[in-house]
Design an enzyme around this catalytic site. Structure first.
Site, short mmCIF file in Angstrom:
data_model
loop_
_atom_site.label_atom_id
_atom_site.label_comp_id
_atom_site.label_asym_id
_atom_site.label_seq_id
_atom_site.Cartn_x
_atom_site.Cartn_y
_atom_site.Cartn_z
N TYR A 134 0.84 -1.21 0.00
CA TYR A 134 0.00 0.00 0.00
C TYR A 134 0.86 1.25 0.00
O TYR A 134 1.95 1.26 0.60
CB TYR A 134 -0.85 0.07 1.27
CG TYR A 134 -2.02 -0.86 1.30
CD1 TYR A 134 -3.25 -0.49 0.75
CD2 TYR A 134 -1.91 -2.11 1.89
CE1 TYR A 134 -4.33 -1.34 0.79
CE2 TYR A 134 -2.99 -2.97 1.93
CZ TYR A 134 -4.21 -2.57 1.38
OH TYR A 134 -5.27 -3.43 1.42
N HIS B 152 -7.40 -8.40 -2.55
CA HIS B 152 -8.69 -7.78 -2.22
C HIS B 152 -8.69 -6.30 -2.51
O HIS B 152 -7.63 -5.66 -2.56
CB HIS B 152 -9.04 -8.01 -0.74
CG HIS B 152 -8.08 -7.33 0.21
ND1 HIS B 152 -6.85 -7.86 0.53
CD2 HIS B 152 -8.17 -6.15 0.88
CE1 HIS B 152 -6.23 -7.05 1.37
NE2 HIS B 152 -7.00 -6.00 1.60
N ARG C 265 -3.16 -11.90 3.55
CA ARG C 265 -4.42 -11.38 3.01
C ARG C 265 -4.55 -11.84 1.56
O ARG C 265 -3.62 -11.70 0.78
CB ARG C 265 -4.44 -9.84 3.00
CG ARG C 265 -4.42 -9.11 4.34
CD ARG C 265 -5.52 -9.48 5.30
NE ARG C 265 -6.83 -9.86 4.77
CZ ARG C 265 -7.77 -9.01 4.33
NH1 ARG C 265 -7.57 -7.72 4.36
NH2 ARG C 265 -8.93 -9.44 3.90
N TYR D 127 -0.67 -10.23 0.36
CA TYR D 127 0.48 -9.85 1.20
C TYR D 127 0.37 -10.48 2.59
O TYR D 127 -0.73 -10.78 3.06
CB TYR D 127 0.60 -8.32 1.32
CG TYR D 127 -0.65 -7.62 1.81
CD1 TYR D 127 -0.94 -7.49 3.16
CD2 TYR D 127 -1.56 -7.10 0.89
CE1 TYR D 127 -2.08 -6.85 3.59
CE2 TYR D 127 -2.72 -6.47 1.31
CZ TYR D 127 -2.97 -6.34 2.66
OH TYR D 127 -4.12 -5.74 3.09
O1 LIG Z 1 -7.46 -4.19 10.57
C1 LIG Z 1 -6.36 -4.68 10.36
O2 LIG Z 1 -5.56 -4.91 11.25
C2 LIG Z 1 -6.03 -5.04 8.96
C3 LIG Z 1 -4.82 -5.62 8.63
C4 LIG Z 1 -4.52 -5.98 7.32
C5 LIG Z 1 -5.47 -5.73 6.34
O3 LIG Z 1 -5.26 -6.05 5.06
C6 LIG Z 1 -6.69 -5.14 6.67
O4 LIG Z 1 -7.58 -4.92 5.67
C7 LIG Z 1 -6.96 -4.80 7.97
#
Ligand SMILES: O=C(O)c1ccc(O)c(O)c1
Length: 242
Positions: free
Chosen positions: A108, A160, A157, A147
């Site tokens: 990101y 998404h 993850r 990732y």
């Molecule tokens: O809320 C979180 O901690 C969190 C961590 C990784 C992600 O990809 C996410 O969408 C949320």
């Protein structure tokens, strides 16, 4: 302005609960005391409204909306499209839909993201658009990479895209995540698994749609969003997050 009446709270028995210990950060984020029920007021029930004239021409094109030169973002080009509907399948027109996502390597553009995958100088990762009169929206983007994340063990993850639907007011904003058909990481993901029913999780998985793909250009994924009712899309219990 039309009086839309008080806001109808989300049914927390259906949508993912706030406290889901398998998803570690939900523990500190979730309330530890019973919730108080407060009437919504004007600050939740009204505005702000977003109009077409506030959108830039490339706001729904994540391949081009951050480029510094002529170079498009790196990655597999995809069209993500769909329709926002209410419980009777009636389209929800003129509503702001925003997305944010990792780049093709799973990184990101966020100061807290320190994953090894490099940033793409031509990819920002955010887009927005407004649904048309029939509730349709579309984004041109790249497929986000999966990732690893520090939840415990070796949690990853799945690929998404985060999706926010604004509605008419702050209090109506709904947030969810779209996954991709065929991704083997979906059933292993503690966040995806906060959705209690398999059928409800399937509703977050966008199918590949070759009919909407463009030969020699992009693949297409269809992601419809249903706000309420039997076929409702599952929404998150938190308002922020990557
Ligand atoms: O809320 C979180 O901690 C969190 C961590 C990784 C992600 O990809 C996410 O969408 C949320």
């Amino acid at each position: 302005m039309t009086d839309l009446g008080p806001l109808i709270p989300r049914n927390r028995m259906v949508h993912p609960p706030a406290y889901t210990p398998g998803y570690k950060t939900s523990v500190a984020r979730s309330p530890s005391l019973p919730l108080l029920s407060l009437e919504s007021g004007p600050s939740e029930e009204t505005g702000p409204m977003f109009g077409h004239n506030q959108l830039g021409a490339l706001d729904n094109n994540l391949i081009l909306n951050w480029t510094k030169g002529e170079a498009p973002a790196v990655g597999e080009r995809i069209l993500v499209y769909g329709r926002i509907m209410d419980e009777r399948g009636k389209p929800v027109p003129e509503t702001l839909i925003e997305i944010w996502q990792a780049n093709a390597g799973g990184r990101y553009r966020h100061k807290k993201d320190t994953y090894f995958a490099p940033l793409d100088p031509n990819f920002g990762g955010c887009g927005r658009t407004i649904t048309d009169a029939d509730g349709n929206y579309q984004f041109l983007t790249i497929r986000p990479g999966a990732y690893p994340w520090p939840n415990g063990g070796n949690d990853w993850r799945p690929m998404h895209i985060h999706v926010s639907v604004y509605g008419h007011s702050f209090g109506q904003r709904l947030i969810t995540q779209m996954y991709f058909e065929g991704d083997p990481l979906i059933p292993l993901c503690p966040i995806a698994n906060t959705v209690r029913k398999r059928g409800d999780l399937d509703g977050l998985v966008a199918p590949l749609d070759m009919n909407m793909s463009r030969p020699h250009d992009f693949l297409a994924y269809k992601f419809d969003i249903v706000l309420r009712g039997r076929r409702q899309t599952m929404f998150e219990n938190k308002m922020e997050g990557m």
